[in-house]
Structure formats: C-alpha cells, structure tokens
Design an enzyme around this catalytic site. Sequence first.
Site, mmCIF file in Angstrom:
data_model
loop_
_atom_site.group_PDB
_atom_site.id
_atom_site.type_symbol
_atom_site.label_atom_id
_atom_site.label_comp_id
_atom_site.label_asym_id
_atom_site.label_seq_id
_atom_site.Cartn_x
_atom_site.Cartn_y
_atom_site.Cartn_z
ATOM 1 N N GLU A 177 0.828 -1.214 0.000
ATOM 2 C CA GLU A 177 0.000 0.000 0.000
ATOM 3 C C GLU A 177 0.863 1.266 0.000
ATOM 4 O O GLU A 177 0.559 2.232 -0.690
ATOM 5 C CB GLU A 177 -0.940 0.000 1.207
ATOM 6 C CG GLU A 177 -1.937 1.141 1.207
ATOM 7 C CD GLU A 177 -2.903 1.095 0.041
ATOM 8 O OE1 GLU A 177 -2.971 2.096 -0.716
ATOM 9 O OE2 GLU A 177 -3.593 0.086 -0.133
ATOM 10 N N GLU A 179 1.523 6.402 -7.056
ATOM 11 C CA GLU A 179 0.429 7.290 -7.456
ATOM 12 C C GLU A 179 0.819 8.756 -7.320
ATOM 13 O O GLU A 179 0.526 9.566 -8.202
ATOM 14 C CB GLU A 179 -0.824 6.986 -6.638
ATOM 15 C CG GLU A 179 -1.485 5.709 -7.057
ATOM 16 C CD GLU A 179 -2.845 5.518 -6.420
ATOM 17 O OE1 GLU A 179 -3.297 6.379 -5.629
ATOM 18 O OE2 GLU A 179 -3.478 4.493 -6.723
#
Length: 122
Positions: A67, A74
């Site tokens: 994550e 991102e």
Amino acid sequence: MTRWLASVLRSFGPALSGLVWALKTQRNLQVHGLATLLVGGFGIWLQLAAWEWCVVLLAVGLVWAAELLNTAIEVLADRVSKEREEPIRLVKDAAAAAVLVAALAALGVGLVVFLPKLWHLL
C-alpha cells in the site's frame, strides 16, 4: 561508534515522516491500520502461537508495504502528469493490483490461521 549510531537513527526520520503522512492522508492505509488492529486483537484473544504470529505479521507487513509503494507510485505519477494518459493509468493499475494481491494473500493467511481456532470455540 556513537556518531555512526546517531546517523543510522537519523536515517529513519524520512521513513517515519512518510508513514505518518500516509496514515494521515491515505484512506486505504487507514483501513489497513484498522484491519491490523483487529487482527492483532483477534491474535491476542485466540492466543496465537509464535509461528502463527510470524506468518500473520509477515502478511500484514506485506500489505502495508504494498500500500505504501502504491501510494508513492500514485503521487509520483500524478506529479509526472495530471492528464489521462494510458501508460500512467497502467502503472497505477498495476500498483493497485499489487496491493490487491498482497491483501488476498493476507486474507488467505488469516483464514488458515484464524478459522481453525474460531471453529474450536464453537
């Protein structure tokens, strides 16, 4: 030796800063945090064996690492371009898929470790 140790300890600063930022700003990481607390509570309640803790902690760590890497990818991809570009979409999708794979693996670990213990309570 003291200077070396101080230098090593200082090197953890950026990592801790990144973790704190991610926990404050990333909803999915907050969900993983809640899941981690629940798994920890169940593990304590069910009195997991040392080897079970090892497997569960590895699975949890894998999900967290995936994550955090997904978040980094991102952020970087958004910095490169805010436009809808196919290569950037593919990179983001692949990073998100890595989190999904890690989470599914952790779910499998959880089922193998926790279900037999819960079954014996019934």
